[in-house]
Design a protein around this motif. Structure first.
Motif, PDB file in Angstrom:
ATOM      1  N   THR A  53       8.885  35.694  56.734  1.00 13.31           N
ATOM      2  CA  THR A  53       8.923  34.518  57.617  1.00 13.31           C
ATOM      3  C   THR A  53      10.392  34.226  57.929  1.00 13.31           C
ATOM      4  O   THR A  53      11.290  34.694  57.219  1.00 13.31           O
ATOM      5  N   LEU A  54      10.594  33.422  58.976  1.00 14.15           N
ATOM      6  CA  LEU A  54      11.975  33.069  59.324  1.00 14.15           C
ATOM      7  C   LEU A  54      12.641  32.281  58.192  1.00 14.15           C
ATOM      8  O   LEU A  54      13.823  32.472  57.912  1.00 14.15           O
ATOM      9  N   ALA A  55      11.855  31.422  57.519  1.00 15.34           N
ATOM     10  CA  ALA A  55      12.431  30.649  56.407  1.00 15.34           C
ATOM     11  C   ALA A  55      12.897  31.594  55.298  1.00 15.34           C
ATOM     12  O   ALA A  55      13.954  31.391  54.685  1.00 15.34           O
ATOM     13  N   GLN A  56      12.127  32.642  55.042  1.00  9.84           N
ATOM     14  CA  GLN A  56      12.521  33.617  54.011  1.00  9.84           C
ATOM     15  C   GLN A  56      13.779  34.373  54.450  1.00  9.84           C
ATOM     16  O   GLN A  56      14.657  34.679  53.633  1.00  9.84           O
ATOM     17  N   ALA A  57      13.874  34.673  55.749  1.00 10.89           N
ATOM     18  CA  ALA A  57      15.049  35.401  56.245  1.00 10.89           C
ATOM     19  C   ALA A  57      16.300  34.552  56.069  1.00 10.89           C
ATOM     20  O   ALA A  57      17.350  35.046  55.622  1.00 10.89           O
ATOM     21  N   ASP A  58      16.196  33.273  56.392  1.00 11.10           N
ATOM     22  CA  ASP A  58      17.358  32.382  56.210  1.00 11.10           C
ATOM     23  C   ASP A  58      17.734  32.290  54.730  1.00 11.10           C
ATOM     24  O   ASP A  58      18.910  32.315  54.374  1.00 11.10           O
ATOM     25  N   ALA A  59      16.699  32.197  53.877  1.00 11.59           N
ATOM     26  CA  ALA A  59      16.968  32.095  52.438  1.00 11.59           C
ATOM     27  C   ALA A  59      17.670  33.362  51.940  1.00 11.59           C
ATOM     28  O   ALA A  59      18.591  33.290  51.117  1.00 11.59           O
ATOM     29  N   LEU A  60      17.248  34.509  52.449  1.00  6.36           N
ATOM     30  CA  LEU A  60      17.870  35.762  52.005  1.00  6.36           C
ATOM     31  C   LEU A  60      19.344  35.799  52.393  1.00  6.36           C
ATOM     32  O   LEU A  60      20.194  36.207  51.591  1.00  6.36           O
ATOM     33  N   THR A  61      19.648  35.374  53.614  1.00  2.61           N
ATOM     34  CA  THR A  61      21.055  35.348  54.042  1.00  2.61           C
ATOM     35  C   THR A  61      21.872  34.511  53.059  1.00  2.61           C
ATOM     36  O   THR A  61      22.948  34.923  52.602  1.00  2.61           O
ATOM     37  N   ASP A  62      21.337  33.340  52.702  1.00  2.00           N
ATOM     38  CA  ASP A  62      22.068  32.437  51.794  1.00  2.00           C
ATOM     39  C   ASP A  62      22.193  33.035  50.394  1.00  2.00           C
ATOM     40  O   ASP A  62      23.249  32.960  49.768  1.00  2.00           O
ATOM     41  N   LEU A  63      21.089  33.640  49.917  1.00  4.44           N
ATOM     42  CA  LEU A  63      21.125  34.199  48.563  1.00  4.44           C
ATOM     43  C   LEU A  63      22.143  35.338  48.467  1.00  4.44           C
ATOM     44  O   LEU A  63      22.875  35.450  47.482  1.00  4.44           O
ATOM     45  N   LEU A  64      22.168  36.183  49.487  1.00  2.00           N
ATOM     46  CA  LEU A  64      23.130  37.288  49.472  1.00  2.00           C
ATOM     47  C   LEU A  64      24.559  36.748  49.551  1.00  2.00           C
ATOM     48  O   LEU A  64      25.442  37.177  48.811  1.00  2.00           O
ATOM     49  N   ALA A  65      24.757  35.788  50.429  1.00  2.00           N
ATOM     50  CA  ALA A  65      26.108  35.224  50.598  1.00  2.00           C
ATOM     51  C   ALA A  65      26.600  34.618  49.281  1.00  2.00           C
ATOM     52  O   ALA A  65      27.783  34.740  48.934  1.00  2.00           O
ATOM     53  N   ALA A  66      25.679  34.021  48.535  1.00  2.00           N
ATOM     54  CA  ALA A  66      26.059  33.372  47.274  1.00  2.00           C
ATOM     55  C   ALA A  66      26.591  34.376  46.254  1.00  2.00           C
ATOM     56  O   ALA A  66      27.353  34.023  45.352  1.00  2.00           O
ATOM     57  N   THR A  67      26.160  35.651  46.388  1.00  2.00           N
ATOM     58  CA  THR A  67      26.666  36.656  45.446  1.00  2.00           C
ATOM     59  C   THR A  67      27.772  37.501  46.095  1.00  2.00           C
ATOM     60  O   THR A  67      28.157  38.544  45.573  1.00  2.00           O
ATOM     61  N   GLY A  68      28.214  37.086  47.262  1.00  2.00           N
ATOM     62  CA  GLY A  68      29.282  37.817  47.952  1.00  2.00           C
ATOM     63  C   GLY A  68      28.784  39.081  48.624  1.00  2.00           C
ATOM     64  O   GLY A  68      29.574  39.933  49.032  1.00  2.00           O
ATOM     65  N   ALA A  69      27.455  39.213  48.760  1.00  2.00           N
ATOM     66  CA  ALA A  69      26.902  40.425  49.371  1.00  2.00           C
ATOM     67  C   ALA A  69      26.444  40.130  50.801  1.00  2.00           C
ATOM     68  O   ALA A  69      26.423  38.985  51.236  1.00  2.00           O
ATOM     69  N   LYS A  70      26.068  41.193  51.516  1.00  2.00           N
ATOM     70  CA  LYS A  70      25.555  40.984  52.862  1.00  2.00           C
ATOM     71  C   LYS A  70      24.464  42.013  53.163  1.00  2.00           C
ATOM     72  O   LYS A  70      24.286  42.982  52.395  1.00  2.00           O
ATOM     73  N   LEU A  71      23.791  41.784  54.264  1.00  2.00           N
ATOM     74  CA  LEU A  71      22.747  42.697  54.690  1.00  2.00           C
ATOM     75  C   LEU A  71      23.383  43.757  55.588  1.00  2.00           C
ATOM     76  O   LEU A  71      24.128  43.420  56.509  1.00  2.00           O
ATOM     77  N   ASP A  72      23.104  45.041  55.318  1.00  2.00           N
ATOM     78  CA  ASP A  72      23.735  46.083  56.118  1.00  2.00           C
ATOM     79  C   ASP A  72      22.861  46.554  57.269  1.00  2.00           C
ATOM     80  O   ASP A  72      23.376  46.940  58.314  1.00  2.00           O
ATOM     81  N   ALA A  73      21.542  46.562  57.070  1.00  2.00           N
ATOM     82  CA  ALA A  73      20.665  46.992  58.172  1.00  2.00           C
ATOM     83  C   ALA A  73      19.251  46.506  57.939  1.00  2.00           C
ATOM     84  O   ALA A  73      18.816  46.313  56.797  1.00  2.00           O
ATOM     85  N   VAL A  74      18.541  46.319  59.037  1.00  2.00           N
ATOM     86  CA  VAL A  74      17.118  45.991  58.991  1.00  2.00           C
ATOM     87  C   VAL A  74      16.415  47.118  59.733  1.00  2.00           C
ATOM     88  O   VAL A  74      16.690  47.350  60.911  1.00  2.00           O
ATOM     89  N   ILE A  75      15.580  47.847  59.017  1.00  2.00           N
ATOM     90  CA  ILE A  75      14.935  49.006  59.634  1.00  2.00           C
ATOM     91  C   ILE A  75      13.478  48.676  59.920  1.00  2.00           C
ATOM     92  O   ILE A  75      12.678  48.460  59.003  1.00  2.00           O
ATOM     93  N   GLU A  76      13.169  48.614  61.201  1.00  2.00           N
ATOM     94  CA  GLU A  76      11.797  48.317  61.600  1.00  2.00           C
ATOM     95  C   GLU A  76      11.024  49.629  61.711  1.00  2.00           C
ATOM     96  O   GLU A  76      11.438  50.542  62.413  1.00  2.00           O
ATOM     97  N   MET A  77       9.901  49.719  60.983  1.00  2.00           N
ATOM     98  CA  MET A  77       9.071  50.922  61.033  1.00  2.00           C
ATOM     99  C   MET A  77       7.917  50.648  61.993  1.00  2.00           C
ATOM    100  O   MET A  77       7.030  49.853  61.699  1.00  2.00           O
TER     101      MET A  77
END
Ligand code: AMP
Length: 213
Positions: A88-112
């Motif tokens: 869900t969009l809420a989960q996507a926003d949460a993931l961005t925040d969770l990764l940022a909190a550990t200094g990490a980021k998302l490198d790619a989103v692969i749609e199958m």
């Protein structure tokens, strides 16, 4: 490297994630697997989500975000593969925040990408080794010896309670309503890549490798 595998049930996310774990020392974070574990271990949360899962609906954002939060507390050098999360969009926003909190980021989103007609046949015929997670299919990928896992020799084969046509239809509806908006969300961020999920498993592996390299 942290990536999301995005696609409807039966697109092959789990199969590709397992390959990436073996090849690239990444860690697979499948919220579906975590929820199934919670069910079989009989936790309170497992009892709460069991009916929702069997109906093919989504469990609450709060529960799945909590599961992912726990896993992201430890970092991992090879990076994470998010399989079945976010949905869900809420989960996507949460993931961005969770990764940022550990200094990490998302490198790619692969749609199958796959079409619905293929999914019914794929999902209703599939079973997995309960010990090592290898995925099989009644028609397209049977183990060499009936009932025995090719990879680890276990005879503990399992079928998911929600891998039936009725649940699948509901899961697809949920996907189109709540998850497919993520395609536009990540496209707008410049992170979306697409592979043909109907290609042979090896070809999909190569297409994903080309994106990651
Ligand atoms: P999966 O193994 O990814 O197909 O997930 C199986 C079921 O677990 C789904 O049909 C949902 O009921 C639930 N589930 C898994 N991941 C999520 C998620 N990110 N958000 C909500 N529900 C989920």
């Amino acid at each position: 490297m942290n990536i999301i595998l995005l696609g409807p049930p039966g697109a092959g996310k789990g199969t590709q994630a397992r390959h990436l774990v073996e090849e690239r020392n990444m860690v697979q974070l499948s919220t579906g697997d975590m929820l199934r574990d919670a069910r079989t271990s009989g936790t309170e949360m497992g009892k709460v989500v069991a009916d929702v899962m069997d109906r093919g609906e989504l469990v609450t954002d709060e529960i799945v975000i909590g599961l992912i939060r726990e896993k992201l507390e430890g970092t991992h050098a090879g990076g994470f593969i998010f399989d079945g999360f976010p949905r869900t969009l809420a989960q996507a926003d949460a993931l961005t925040d969770l990764l940022a909190a550990t200094g990490a980021k998302l490198d790619a989103v692969i749609e199958m990408q796959v079409d619905d007609a293929a999914l019914v046949a794929r999902v209703t015929g599939r079973f997995t080794c309960g010990d090592c997670g290898e995925v099989y299919h009644d028609v397209t990928h049977r183990p060499a010896a009936e009932g025995v896992c090719d990879k680890c020799g276990s005879t503990n084969m399992k079928r998911r309670a929600d891998d039936n046509e009725e649940s699948l239809r509901q899961r697809l509806m949920e996907y189109y309503k709540k998850t497919s908006p993520l395609i536009g969300y990540y496209y707008a961020k410049g992170q979306l890549r697409t592979v043909d999920g109907l290609a042979e498993i090896d070809d999909v592996q190569q297409a994903i490798a080309a994106i990651l390299d």
